[in-house]
Write an enzyme that holds these catalytic residues in place. Structure first.
Site, PDB file in Angstrom:
ATOM      1  N   HIS A  87      13.977 -33.887 -19.021  1.00  0.00           N
ATOM      2  CA  HIS A  87      13.491 -34.566 -17.817  1.00  0.00           C
ATOM      3  C   HIS A  87      12.037 -34.197 -17.506  1.00  0.00           C
ATOM      4  CE1 HIS A  87      17.482 -36.093 -17.042  1.00  0.00           C
ATOM      5  NE2 HIS A  87      17.950 -34.882 -17.290  1.00  0.00           N
ATOM      6  N   LYS A 135       9.086 -12.330 -16.460  1.00  0.00           N
ATOM      7  CA  LYS A 135       8.607 -11.087 -17.084  1.00  0.00           C
ATOM      8  C   LYS A 135       7.338 -11.352 -17.886  1.00  0.00           C
ATOM      9  CE  LYS A 135      10.178  -8.750 -15.256  1.00  0.00           C
ATOM     10  NZ  LYS A 135      11.188  -8.790 -14.272  1.00  0.00           N
ATOM     11  N   GLU A 157      14.258 -15.350 -15.666  1.00  0.00           N
ATOM     12  CA  GLU A 157      13.805 -13.958 -15.640  1.00  0.00           C
ATOM     13  C   GLU A 157      12.895 -13.648 -16.842  1.00  0.00           C
ATOM     14  OE1 GLU A 157      13.586 -11.770 -13.559  1.00  0.00           O
ATOM     15  OE2 GLU A 157      13.469  -9.871 -14.591  1.00  0.00           O
ATOM     16  N   ARG A 213       2.603   1.007  -5.910  1.00  0.00           N
ATOM     17  CA  ARG A 213       2.760   0.163  -4.724  1.00  0.00           C
ATOM     18  C   ARG A 213       1.530  -0.696  -4.457  1.00  0.00           C
ATOM     19  NH1 ARG A 213       6.934   2.101  -1.395  1.00  0.00           N
ATOM     20  NH2 ARG A 213       6.074   0.924   0.330  1.00  0.00           N
ATOM     21  N   LYS A 270       4.589  -3.273  -6.184  1.00  0.00           N
ATOM     22  CA  LYS A 270       6.019  -3.093  -6.409  1.00  0.00           C
ATOM     23  C   LYS A 270       6.864  -3.503  -5.208  1.00  0.00           C
ATOM     24  CE  LYS A 270       9.504  -1.623  -8.792  1.00  0.00           C
ATOM     25  NZ  LYS A 270       9.916  -2.581  -9.815  1.00  0.00           N
ATOM     26  N   CYS A 281       0.809  -1.220   0.000  1.00  0.00           N
ATOM     27  CA  CYS A 281       0.000   0.000   0.000  1.00  0.00           C
ATOM     28  C   CYS A 281       0.844   1.271   0.000  1.00  0.00           C
ATOM     29  CB  CYS A 281      -0.872   0.016   1.243  1.00  0.00           C
ATOM     30  SG  CYS A 281      -1.756  -1.501   1.509  1.00  0.00           S
ATOM     31  N   ASN A 341      -0.321   0.529   6.224  1.00  0.00           N
ATOM     32  CA  ASN A 341       0.340  -0.404   5.313  1.00  0.00           C
ATOM     33  C   ASN A 341       0.966  -1.485   6.184  1.00  0.00           C
ATOM     34  OD1 ASN A 341       1.897  -1.684   3.394  1.00  0.00           O
ATOM     35  ND2 ASN A 341       3.398  -0.032   3.203  1.00  0.00           N
ATOM     36  N   GLY A 342       0.693  -2.745   5.899  1.00  0.00           N
ATOM     37  CA  GLY A 342       1.257  -3.826   6.717  1.00  0.00           C
ATOM     38  C   GLY A 342       0.168  -4.791   7.152  1.00  0.00           C
ATOM     39  N   TRP A 370      -3.181  -2.371  -1.527  1.00  0.00           N
ATOM     40  CA  TRP A 370      -2.934  -3.711  -2.058  1.00  0.00           C
ATOM     41  C   TRP A 370      -3.488  -4.647  -0.986  1.00  0.00           C
ATOM     42  CZ3 TRP A 370      -0.351  -8.194  -0.655  1.00  0.00           C
ATOM     43  CH2 TRP A 370      -0.095  -9.093  -1.685  1.00  0.00           C
ATOM     44  N   GLU A 380       4.238 -12.260 -15.532  1.00  0.00           N
ATOM     45  CA  GLU A 380       3.700 -11.252 -14.622  1.00  0.00           C
ATOM     46  C   GLU A 380       3.005 -10.101 -15.335  1.00  0.00           C
ATOM     47  OE1 GLU A 380       6.570  -9.241 -12.124  1.00  0.00           O
ATOM     48  OE2 GLU A 380       8.056  -9.271 -13.712  1.00  0.00           O
TER      49      GLU A 380
HETATM   50  C1  F6R Z   1       9.410  -9.004 -10.789  1.00  0.00           C
HETATM   51  C2  F6R Z   1       9.531  -8.228  -9.579  1.00  0.00           C
HETATM   52  C3  F6R Z   1       9.509  -8.938  -8.280  1.00  0.00           C
HETATM   53  C4  F6R Z   1      10.589  -8.362  -7.357  1.00  0.00           C
HETATM   54  C5  F6R Z   1      10.482  -8.988  -5.967  1.00  0.00           C
HETATM   55  C6  F6R Z   1      11.585  -8.513  -5.052  1.00  0.00           C
HETATM   56  O1  F6R Z   1       9.471  -8.210 -11.922  1.00  0.00           O
HETATM   57  O2  F6R Z   1       9.630  -7.019  -9.619  1.00  0.00           O
HETATM   58  O3  F6R Z   1       9.668 -10.294  -8.443  1.00  0.00           O
HETATM   59  O4  F6R Z   1      11.832  -8.606  -7.919  1.00  0.00           O
HETATM   60  O5  F6R Z   1       9.250  -8.664  -5.415  1.00  0.00           O
HETATM   61  O6  F6R Z   1      11.529  -7.140  -4.852  1.00  0.00           O
HETATM   62  P1  F6R Z   1      12.773  -6.348  -4.318  1.00  0.00           P
HETATM   63  O7  F6R Z   1      13.854  -6.440  -5.320  1.00  0.00           O
HETATM   64  O8  F6R Z   1      12.271  -4.943  -4.145  1.00  0.00           O
HETATM   65  O9  F6R Z   1      13.166  -6.969  -3.017  1.00  0.00           O
END
Ligand code: F6R
Length: 611
Positions: free
Chosen positions: A507, A488, A484, A27, A606, A2, A99-100, A73, A491
């Protein structure tokens, strides 16, 4: 998670709150709300984006010089109008944004119900609002004391802002586990989850620490602990620039951030690599080099994309510095009773510096006596403050929820650390070291070249945008890139995708291959090139579709694959920095073509400040 914003001063709060919420929307974005005091309480909240809230308020007058805003969120309770923040207490005395997670909210709620309280929402935040009010009314205490007493009764994490109708001259803020920053203006204060809503008004900020409570009037700030110990606020200067948090003409933040990678990487090594590429200087690690040199083992802890960067780090440290490395998810490490030695080095990697699982894992490692280092992007965030030493990535603010430039900046730092450590431990020759450092400095211009392939990648995206599954394969240093790439895609475009080490395909995943599913193979010229060429043949032999990221001029794979994307040549240790770029572009274009909200994918946020 949040986003929180607050204002107190002589200006109208509403426009500041709305603008702040838009900055913080990355966020969390399932509902939004604002509350102001102007003799009465003004409160609006709505499911959806900040723009839905604005539409809901329409032309109604919203005035007041003290107020708070929230973008949510969801943790407790589905996203709807009622569960949106702010939450009022039962007798309308208090308004709270949070937030939390309040972990013992159910027990507290039960007790409050027993005392006649009724609840509108399913949230833990409303419980907190009512607990504060109950203490305030029953104990006949000040709002501040009621907040501090209430906080002494809750378990969990919070970044919290409280207003009290009876004391309309103050905002009360508190932090434990969820970030809060106070912006210090002239006769005004700003509050936010991070500095982005604040930077256009003031560059003087105070980062709250866990356990801090701030009582903020327009001309006065008091900082104390929950137990009423007075603290001296430490004012810091923000280095953030307002231009860094705008889209600057790009359609999405993610696209802007993909294109910012040459600069992000250059900024990350600038001042750390000397001009003739014979030395690496990492000031933040100065005090811990002896520990690093004598480390029994390195444990890298991270989540998501940062975890993928950590995997690249494993390959780098083991190959160059010959130190055993384990790469752990914060969420697993913290709960599985790991064996941690005092001479372990733990490296936590995080863009936001606020990821709850990574933070908890750091605490565990510190308790066990290990030296804990951080690689973080957000200056002043919790992880750099919790760790013994560390290195900042200088990628600039990353607003798109899908991480791009943070990943390449993290890999840049890990490369510098591994090379420096290898040199100190005499594991690589001076020539090798100088060569690798030189090659690292060439990466930004090679990424510029890779980015020129945008139209070609867009054409490939057009062909596969409707697929329902995708497989990503890579070997060695390129295996984390496959992971990765898959992350990408899934998500932001909601296409199911899996990343695998190419040799593992036989496998299991090989059973998935058919003429519908694209297989993205990262296959630049490196020590396992011949092997991955065989893997490509295995896919083709089963009528699979191969899209290969290859080294410029590679004729062999060109004749086998359905499409190739050529990136400039670079040593295999640095190839993740280049090969990930077209995969980011592909995901971006596919998501846009599918009409997905690229910067704010569904269900994601985020900065994951809850476990
Ligand atoms: C994927 C993404 C998430 C973050 C993960 C860790 O694109 O952004 O998987 O990498 O939530 O976040 P940080 O790096 O902020 O600890």
């Amino acid at each position: 998670m949040c986003g929180i914003v607050g204002y107190i001063g002589d200006k109208e709060a509403f426009p500041i709150l709305i603008k702040g919420l838009k900055r913080l929307e990355y966020r969390g974005y399932d509902s939004a709300g604002v509350a102001l005091l102007n003799g009465n309480t003004v409160l609006y909240k709505r499911k959806g984006k900040v723009s839905d809230l604005e539409e809901h308020i329409g032309s109604q007058e919203v005035s007041g010089k003290i107020g708070m805003g929230h973008t949510r969120w969801a943790t407790h309770g589905e996203p709807n109008d009622v569960n949106a923040h702010p939450h009022k207490s039962f007798n309308d005395k208090f308004i709270v944004i949070h937030n939390g997670i309040i972990e013992n909210y159910a027990r507290l709620k039960e007790k409050l119900i027993g005392r006649g309280y009724e609840f509108d929402s399913e949230t833990d935040t409303e419980v907190l609002a009512n607990l504060i009010e109950y203490i305030y009314l029953k104990g006949d205490v000040t709002a501040e004391l009621a907040v501090r007493l209430a906080l002494s009764k809750v378990f969990g994490a919070y970044g919290l802002v409280v207003m009290c109708k009876d004391e309309p001259d103050k905002l009360i803020a508190a932090r434990k586990g969820s970030p809060l920053v106070i912006g210090v203006g002239k006769g005004e204060y700003f509050l936010a989850s991070d500095a982005t809503p604040i930077v256009e008004y003031t560059k003087s900020v105070i980062y709250l620490n866990d356990g801090d409570v701030a009582v903020i009037k327009k001309n006065e700030l008091k900082l104390k602990t929950i137990d009423n110990e007075i603290l001296t606020p430490e004012i810091q200067e923000l280095s953030l620039d307002i231009g860094e948090i705008d889209k600057m003409g790009y359609e999405h933040f993610m696209l802007k951030e993909i294109y910012e990678q040459p600069k992000a990487i250059a900024d990350t090594f600038r001042g750390r690599i000397n001009s003739d590429c014979t030395n690496i200087h990492l000031g933040g690690l100065h005090a811990v080099w002896p520990d690093l040199e004598n480390a029994r083992r390195i444990i890298i802890i991270a989540c998501g994309t940062s975890w993928h960067a950590g995997l690249v780090g494993e390959y780098l440290f083991e190959e160059f510095a010959r130190i055993p490395v384990e790469v752990e998810y914060g969420s697993e490490f913290r709960y599985r009773k790991p064996v941690i030695y005092k001479d372990d080095i733990v490296i936590a990697i995080s863009q936001s510096g606020e990821t709850a699982d990574t933070l908890a894992a750091i605490k565990l490692a510190k308790e066990a006596g290990a030296t804990v280092l951080g690689i973080c992007n957000v200056v002043g965030s919790s992880i750099p403050r919790e760790t013994d030493a560390g290195v900042y990535t200088h990628a600039g603010p990353e607003i798109g929820v899908a991480s791009t430039k943070a990943f390449t900046a993290q890999v840049t730092v890990l490369t510098m650390m591994a090379l420096k450590l290898a040199r100190k431990k005499y594991q690589i020759s001076e020539d090798q070291f100088n060569h690798m450092v030189k090659e690292l400095t060439l990466i930004p211009e090679k990424i510029e070249k890779a980015l020129e392939l945008n139209d070609h990648i867009k054409a490939i995206a057009e062909l596969y945008k409707d697929c329902t599954n995708a497989l990503y394969l890579g070997r060695g240093f390129l295996f984390p890139v496959a992971l990765e790439g898959a992350l990408k895609l899934k998500e932001i475009s909601y296409i199911h995708a899996e990343g695998y080490p190419a040799a593992e395909m036989k496998h299991g995943p090989i059973a998935l291959i058919d003429k519908e599913m694209p297989v993205f193979i990262v296959a630049t010229k490196d020590s396992s090139y011949e092997k991955i060429v065989s893997n490509i043949q295995e896919v083709k032999a089963r009528n699979g579709i191969v899209i290969a990221v290859v080294t410029q001029g590679d004729d062999t794979i060109k004749h086998m694959a359905d499409h190739v994307i050529e990136v400039p040549e670079t040593p295999e240790h640095l190839a993740p920095l280049l090969t990930v770029i077209p995969l980011q572009q592909l995901s971006y274009h596919i998501a846009v073509m599918r009409g997905c909200n690229v910067d704010q994918p569904r269900n994601l946020a985020k900065s994951v400040t809850v476990e």
